[in-house]
Design an enzyme around this catalytic site. Structure first.
Site, PDB file in Angstrom:
ATOM      1  N   GLU A 227       0.774  -1.243   0.000  1.00 50.82           N
ATOM      2  CA  GLU A 227       0.000   0.000   0.000  1.00 50.82           C
ATOM      3  C   GLU A 227       0.805   1.294   0.000  1.00 50.82           C
ATOM      4  OE1 GLU A 227      -4.140  -1.562   2.077  1.00 50.82           O
ATOM      5  OE2 GLU A 227      -2.802  -0.285   3.248  1.00 50.82           O
ATOM      6  N   HIS A 306      -9.652  -3.800  -0.982  1.00 47.52           N
ATOM      7  CA  HIS A 306     -10.950  -3.121  -1.040  1.00 47.52           C
ATOM      8  C   HIS A 306     -11.687  -3.226   0.285  1.00 47.52           C
ATOM      9  CE1 HIS A 306     -14.363  -1.251  -2.955  1.00 47.52           C
ATOM     10  NE2 HIS A 306     -15.149  -2.145  -2.385  1.00 47.52           N
TER      11      HIS A 306
END
EC number: 3.2.1.58
Length: 479
Positions: A227, A306
């Site tokens: 990330e 998600h």
């Protein structure tokens, strides 16, 4: 007249049945072309909060740092400050106790029994080599090695995930250093170069020698960075190319290398993976020099993450909207050219888990500081023990989980749930969800989702149509 009505009722029933059938059997074909690419279908779980601390997963570790007279404002907000507050000796003692107690081989056996086939294990750069001045303590690498052995013994694949980079790649506490809004990983060449150095150690250790020979069918691959947020994208692409080339040059096995999506739109990485190059401009002695960095990408997977709880509009949505969001999201992944997984997702419909947003931060669901949105509801309903949840709550959670299981399995190379267990954050706790009948067992034992359709909603639609038709028939009879 009666014969006419009988025929009309029969036609009505056939119509309703056809509507329901169409709803229940609708399915996406968007992944059919992708299915031929699939070598391994991921059904995994992350071992979160173990080798990289996360306050909402193990709040007791952080609460235990408070001395008499201290308040929550004195709490460390991440692993960096946990180690800094306690000092090296005490931090090492407490972290060793944590590593020893949170996971053992029994957990990995249970993971296998739950129908999962792999684990994603986050670890920080400091577990391989610290920067000068880092307060972190070493030792987690030994437990990664144990986890690989436990996985091997229980026929589970392992993805090793570099979850924290120097000076934080995203500013989140899960990178080791919380600095919300100010990720500093790309601020200095030193930080990026140190990340290369750590990855080279990982490739050398887990892609050659003993691990390459004895665990080549266990270690499925390495994720080079988790990330990265708001990076310079050209520099990130250069980092992905260089990391990939290092991996292929160093390792003697051709395992998968995972690139995290970096919060970019679905499909963003397709052209980059096809071309395998990026132009890089460097300045030397006041002169700019442009070079092209290249890689012949093979066996790459894009890792999408998600969640449905990190914006004000998401936490205000009803379950049906969440389900539609999942269908649309998964369908878009199915149209990607690149191989992809949904490498993080959860059962969360709220951001109510204490410290989920960070130590000392409130929730969007309650509209508490630093969030200023309108209050959606009380977190008390979601933070109580799941055995006290209402039937509707459990049903809504299961509908949400089932839709994700189905859609991610159908439209991608699989999924990895975040995470296996927590101290009390049920929405994020696979083990607790199984125990409370929210996570299907077996994993495809769907109650509410059939071929991508929420049947509880479809049944209501069919029932309403039947009610209207019967009312119409009654009017005819009266006439």
């Amino acid at each position: 007249m009666m014969l006419f009505l009988i025929h009309l009722m029969a036609l009505c029933c056939m119509f309703v049945a056809e509507v329901a059938c169409e709803q229940f059997n609708s399915t996406s074909n968007s992944s059919s072309a992708q299915s031929s690419l699939i070598d391994f279908q991921y059904k995994g779980v992350s071992i979160g909060g173990w080798l990289v601390l996360e306050p909402y997963i193990t709040p007791s570790l952080f609460n235990a740092t408070l001395s008499s007279g201290e308040t929550w404002t004195d709490l460390p907000v991440d692993e960096y400050h946990f180690c800094e507050k306690l000092g090296a000796k005490e931090a090492e003692k407490r972290l060793t106790d944590h590593w020893e107690s949170m996971y053992n081989e029994t957990d990995f056996k249970q993971i296998k029994e739950a129908g999962l086939n792999m684990v994603r294990i986050p670890i920080g750069y400091w577990s391989f080599e610290k920067l000068e001045g880092d307060p972190y303590v070493s030792g987690a690498q030994d437990y990664l090695d144990k986890a690989i052995e436990w996985s091997h013994a229980n026929d589970l694949k392992v993805m090793i995930d570099l979850h924290g980079a120097p000076n934080t790649q995203n500013g989140f506490d899960n990178s080791g250093l919380r600095n919300l809004g100010y990720p500093g990983w790309q601020n200095k060449t030193e930080y990026v170069n140190h990340t290369y150095k750590v990855l080279q150690q990982m490739f050398q250790k887990y892609g050659t020698g003993k691990y390459a020979s004895d665990y080549k069918n266990t270690i499925i691959g390495i994720e080079v960075l988790n990330e990265p947020l708001n990076p310079n994208m050209d520099k990130l692409k250069e980092f992905y190319i260089e990391s990939y080339n290092d991996g292929r040059e160093i390792q003697v096995i051709n395992n998968t290398i995972f690139f995290q999506e970096a919060f970019q739109p679905i499909g963003y990485w397709d052209s980059f993976l096809e071309k395998g190059e990026i132009k890089v401009t460097e300045t030397s002695n006041g002169t700019n020099h442009t070079t092209t960095k290249k890689a012949d990408f093979k066996n790459i997977i894009i890792d999408h993450h998600h969640y449905e709880v990190f914006t004000e509009s998401q936490v205000a949505s009803n379950v049906s909207t969440h389900l539609e969001n999942i269908k649309n999201y998964a369908s878009a992944i199915g149209k990607e050219k690149a191989k992809a997984i949904v490498g993080e997702w959860s059962a969360a419909l709220t951001d109510c888990a204490p410290w989920l947003n960070g130590v000392g931060l409130g929730s969007r669901y309650e509209g508490t500081a630093p969030y200023t949105n309108d209050r959606v509801g009380s977190c008390a309903e979601f933070n109580k023990s799941p055995d006290k949840w209402s039937k509707k709550q459990k049903k809504d959670y299961r509908r949400f989980v089932e839709m994700q299981l189905y859609e991610y399995s159908t439209n991608s190379q699989g999924w990895i749930f975040w995470c296996w267990k927590t101290e009390g954050a049920t929405e994020w706790d696979f083990r607790a969800l199984v125990k409370n009948g929210i996570m299907p067992q077996p994993l495809d034992n769907y109650k509410y989702v059939k071929n991508g359709t929420d049947t509880s909603s479809a049944s209501a639609i069919a029932s309403n149509k039947m009610t209207l038709l019967l009312a119409f028939l009654l009017v005819i009879l009266v006439i």
